[in-house]
Write an enzyme that holds these catalytic residues in place. Structure first.
Site, mmCIF file in Angstrom:
data_model
loop_
_atom_site.group_PDB
_atom_site.id
_atom_site.type_symbol
_atom_site.label_atom_id
_atom_site.label_comp_id
_atom_site.label_asym_id
_atom_site.label_seq_id
_atom_site.Cartn_x
_atom_site.Cartn_y
_atom_site.Cartn_z
ATOM 1 N N ARG A 121 -1.658 1.757 -5.283
ATOM 2 C CA ARG A 121 -0.542 1.129 -4.570
ATOM 3 C C ARG A 121 -0.895 -0.229 -3.959
ATOM 4 O O ARG A 121 -0.045 -1.096 -3.846
ATOM 5 C CB ARG A 121 0.032 2.078 -3.517
ATOM 6 C CG ARG A 121 0.608 3.357 -4.127
ATOM 7 C CD ARG A 121 1.464 4.154 -3.147
ATOM 8 N NE ARG A 121 2.697 3.477 -2.836
ATOM 9 C CZ ARG A 121 2.910 2.740 -1.782
ATOM 10 N NH1 ARG A 121 1.962 2.592 -0.883
ATOM 11 N NH2 ARG A 121 4.060 2.138 -1.604
ATOM 12 N N ARG A 138 8.511 10.497 -0.456
ATOM 13 C CA ARG A 138 7.493 9.874 0.392
ATOM 14 C C ARG A 138 7.525 10.401 1.833
ATOM 15 O O ARG A 138 6.488 10.688 2.425
ATOM 16 C CB ARG A 138 7.731 8.360 0.400
ATOM 17 C CG ARG A 138 6.640 7.567 1.082
ATOM 18 C CD ARG A 138 7.072 6.098 1.285
ATOM 19 N NE ARG A 138 7.740 5.541 0.153
ATOM 20 C CZ ARG A 138 7.140 4.811 -0.799
ATOM 21 N NH1 ARG A 138 5.850 4.569 -0.724
ATOM 22 N NH2 ARG A 138 7.836 4.330 -1.810
ATOM 23 N N TYR A 171 2.606 9.285 -3.952
ATOM 24 C CA TYR A 171 2.431 8.215 -4.938
ATOM 25 C C TYR A 171 0.979 7.737 -5.040
ATOM 26 O O TYR A 171 0.730 6.580 -5.373
ATOM 27 C CB TYR A 171 3.379 7.044 -4.650
ATOM 28 C CG TYR A 171 4.832 7.463 -4.655
ATOM 29 C CD1 TYR A 171 5.435 7.936 -5.810
ATOM 30 C CD2 TYR A 171 5.599 7.426 -3.486
ATOM 31 C CE1 TYR A 171 6.752 8.345 -5.819
ATOM 32 C CE2 TYR A 171 6.926 7.853 -3.481
ATOM 33 C CZ TYR A 171 7.488 8.308 -4.661
ATOM 34 O OH TYR A 171 8.794 8.721 -4.659
ATOM 35 N N TYR A 218 1.537 -2.936 -5.295
ATOM 36 C CA TYR A 218 2.610 -3.345 -4.366
ATOM 37 C C TYR A 218 2.110 -4.111 -3.147
ATOM 38 O O TYR A 218 2.873 -4.261 -2.183
ATOM 39 C CB TYR A 218 3.350 -2.119 -3.816
ATOM 40 C CG TYR A 218 3.771 -1.072 -4.812
ATOM 41 C CD1 TYR A 218 4.700 -1.354 -5.818
ATOM 42 C CD2 TYR A 218 3.270 0.222 -4.736
ATOM 43 C CE1 TYR A 218 5.092 -0.373 -6.705
ATOM 44 C CE2 TYR A 218 3.671 1.207 -5.608
ATOM 45 C CZ TYR A 218 4.575 0.900 -6.600
ATOM 46 O OH TYR A 218 4.966 1.873 -7.477
ATOM 47 N N CYS A 260 -14.134 -1.604 -12.561
ATOM 48 C CA CYS A 260 -14.436 -2.917 -13.112
ATOM 49 C C CYS A 260 -13.195 -3.787 -13.130
ATOM 50 O O CYS A 260 -12.629 -4.068 -14.196
ATOM 51 C CB CYS A 260 -14.994 -2.772 -14.523
ATOM 52 S SG CYS A 260 -16.447 -1.761 -14.523
ATOM 53 N N GLU A 261 -12.784 -4.178 -11.953
ATOM 54 C CA GLU A 261 -11.533 -4.919 -11.820
ATOM 55 C C GLU A 261 -11.577 -5.516 -10.418
ATOM 56 O O GLU A 261 -11.703 -4.769 -9.439
ATOM 57 C CB GLU A 261 -10.392 -3.882 -11.928
ATOM 58 C CG GLU A 261 -9.024 -4.408 -11.906
ATOM 59 C CD GLU A 261 -8.436 -4.560 -13.311
ATOM 60 O OE1 GLU A 261 -8.916 -3.928 -14.266
ATOM 61 O OE2 GLU A 261 -7.496 -5.349 -13.420
HETATM 62 N N1 LLP Z 1 15.193 10.452 -6.191
HETATM 63 C C1 LLP Z 1 15.064 9.599 -7.215
HETATM 64 C C2 LLP Z 1 16.045 9.634 -8.301
HETATM 65 C C3 LLP Z 1 14.000 8.705 -7.261
HETATM 66 O O1 LLP Z 1 13.881 7.861 -8.278
HETATM 67 C C4 LLP Z 1 13.050 8.704 -6.201
HETATM 68 C C5 LLP Z 1 11.913 7.790 -6.222
HETATM 69 C C6 LLP Z 1 13.217 9.615 -5.157
HETATM 70 C C7 LLP Z 1 14.304 10.469 -5.174
HETATM 71 C C8 LLP Z 1 12.251 9.705 -4.000
HETATM 72 O O2 LLP Z 1 12.179 8.546 -3.260
HETATM 73 P P1 LLP Z 1 11.268 8.510 -1.934
HETATM 74 O O3 LLP Z 1 11.913 9.398 -0.892
HETATM 75 O O4 LLP Z 1 9.921 8.979 -2.284
HETATM 76 O O5 LLP Z 1 11.260 7.079 -1.544
HETATM 77 N N2 LLP Z 1 5.746 4.503 -6.850
HETATM 78 C C9 LLP Z 1 6.490 3.870 -5.790
HETATM 79 C C10 LLP Z 1 7.725 4.642 -5.425
HETATM 80 C C11 LLP Z 1 8.670 4.862 -6.586
HETATM 81 C C12 LLP Z 1 9.864 5.677 -6.202
HETATM 82 C C13 LLP Z 1 10.607 6.103 -7.416
HETATM 83 N N3 LLP Z 1 11.729 6.949 -7.166
HETATM 84 C C14 LLP Z 1 5.573 3.694 -4.589
HETATM 85 O O6 LLP Z 1 4.422 4.110 -4.643
HETATM 86 O O7 LLP Z 1 5.977 3.117 -3.586
#
Ligand code: LLP
Length: 452
Positions: free
Chosen positions: A350, A313, A410, A354, A381-382
């Site tokens: 999102r 992210r 994401y 969330y 449609c939601e």
């Molecule tokens: N490494 C692993 C093993 C992970 O599972 C994840 C994210 C990352 C790195 C990267 O994390 P980041 O730096 O992006 O926070 N869909 C959700 C976020 C799910 C994150 C899953 N794992 C959202 O939209 O907030």
């Protein structure tokens, strides 16, 4: 809509675009009332490529990756940065990550296939997932990925069997759950004891996995992996987890004689979705991760391992925006104003998933104050198909280009075809030039897999 909570504090904030600060892509600016990114007019991009459209600021992505490399290696030379592909992946992104000298974390066979198709060096790929299929494991081993991050006893046995069949030994990290509950949304907490990911430390499963791994000929145990969650603001969650995991590394050495040579601390650094958000900087993140590992290793008399961090992210989210065209505007007296756009939950799930919060502006009046409070709804449609709830934007009119910030991570990677919506194109912009890296889907694409 009963389930779309009103925000009683919602007020016009009269901020113009440039005052949105860290929420914006780094090259965002306003020229003659239009929002520019990468030196290009977003209104012209919307016209040229159509909407909904993801626009990614390539300079922003590269700067973030360089900052991660710089501020981790500043404290310890032996660090690598693996971009977490689940945040945003396409071939162009893989190539960009490789050009910046970073590794890649893939979480499925599909992500691996994308990386390989882009020519990403397999030895710099880490393969993740709590339930990798035999096919995915086979593909990862045959591709020669640098690390498989092992998540279960079944997987340890499967990797061992596949590697042994090939008279190979596969380099692995064991994923452990350090028992730290990071201060973030429950759906994206991953480091607690009650998690589908990894092996617990407190319950002894992690030590058992290591002991077993050391006995298997097809397994070359290199080290440990942890990931405590995502959109984390409080760096002390990392500090606590590192203290626990380095203590565990000492236990491992005492109990098994194995010295952990590599420690991957995962991703999770938070970003600013809204103006009040003040996430830690990459510099602060690098210092906490690397200094704390060094300090605890010294205390335990352990050699400092090769360190890997896996940001997703914090590399991509603020680099990206979504451009929409404003369609119907429904002013419901004493209720709210719905501004409907030509996208929604299919390109950004999102908010529905969330309660995520975004900032937005009208790109063709970007220098005007944001003097209206509106709820931006999608076209699906939601009734939960909402992008922004009670958000300040410039007073909208039909045909305006609405730009939603912070959508580079994401959103495209979680997009769907609900209502047979075609997924948007992705355009990379840099130094006044645009390149289409993912084309918009066509109706034919929607039926490509129909064989009946
Ligand atoms: N490494 C692993 C093993 C992970 O599972 C994840 C994210 C990352 C790195 C990267 O994390 P980041 O730096 O992006 O926070 N869909 C959700 C976020 C799910 C994150 C899953 N794992 C959202 O939209 O907030």
């Amino acid at each position: 809509m009963a389930h779309i909570a009103h925000n009683p504090d919602a007020r016009p904030d009269y901020k113009t675009t440039v005052e949105l600060g860290a929420v914006l892509p780094q090259t965002a600016e306003v020229r003659d009332g239009h929002l520019y990114i990468g030196g290009l007019d977003t209104v012209a991009l919307a016209q040229e490529y159509g909407t909904a459209l993801y626009v990614m600021d390539e300079t922003h992505i590269r700067t973030q990756l360089r900052n991660f490399l710089e501020w981790t290696r500043y404290h310890w030379k032996d660090v690598d940065v693996a971009f977490a592909g689940k945040a945003f992946l396409c071939r162009a992104m893989c190539q960009l990550v490789a050009e910046e000298g970073c590794y890649l974390d893939v979480a499925s066979g599909g992500e691996l296939a994308c990386a390989l198709a882009a020519g990403f060096p397999p030895e710099h790929i880490l393969a993740h997932g709590n339930n990798k299929t035999i096919r995915e494991l086979t593909e990862a081993i045959d591709a020669g990925v640098g690390r498989i991050v092992v998540d279960s006893f079944e997987e340890l046995a499967r990797v061992n069997a596949l590697a042994t069949e090939r008279a190979q030994s596969q380099a692995v990290l064991i994923r452990v759950t350090p028992g730290i509950v990071a201060d973030t949304h429950a759906y994206i907490q991953t480091g607690g004891e009650d998690s589908k990911f990894g092996f617990g430390l407190a319950n002894g499963l992690a030590l058992r996995a290591i002991t077993e791994a050391l006995e298997l000929d097809g397994i070359e145990l290199v080290g440990l992996h942890m990931h405590i969650g995502s959109q984390i603001f409080a760096l002390n969650s990392y500090a606590k987890a590192i203290e626990v995991i380095v203590h565990f590394m000492d236990t491992v050495r005492t109990e098994t004689g194995f010295t952990v040579a590599e420690l991957d601390t995962g991703g999770g650094l938070g970003i600013a979705y809204g103006v009040p958000d003040e996430p830690a900087t990459i510099k602060q993140f690098g210092k906490v991760i690397v200094d704390d590992i060094k300090e605890h290793c010294e205390q335990h008399g352990l050699p400092v391992p090769h360190i890997i961090v896996e940001p997703g992210r914090s590399v991509a989210a603020n680099a990206g925006v979504t451009l929409y065209t404003v369609g119907t505007i429904k002013r419901i007296p004493e209720v709210r104003t719905y501004v409907a756009v030509d996208g929604g939950m299919t390109d950004n799930i999102r908010t529905a998933l969330y309660d995520a919060h975004y900032e937005a502006v009208i790109a063709n009046r970007a220098d005007a104050p944001r003097d209206s409070i509106v709820t931006v709804a999608g076209k699906h449609c939601e009734s939960g198909d909402i992008v922004l709830i009670d958000a300040p934007i410039q007073t909208p009119v039909l045909g305006d280009v609405l730009c939603v910030f912070g959508t580079g991570a994401y959103c495209q990677s979680m997009a769907s075809n609900y209502n047979k919506q075609v997924r948007p194109a992705v355009v990379f912009v840099r130094d006044g030039a645009a390149r289409l890296v993912v084309r918009r889907e066509t109706y034919e694409d929607l039926m490509r897999c129909d064989v009946g």
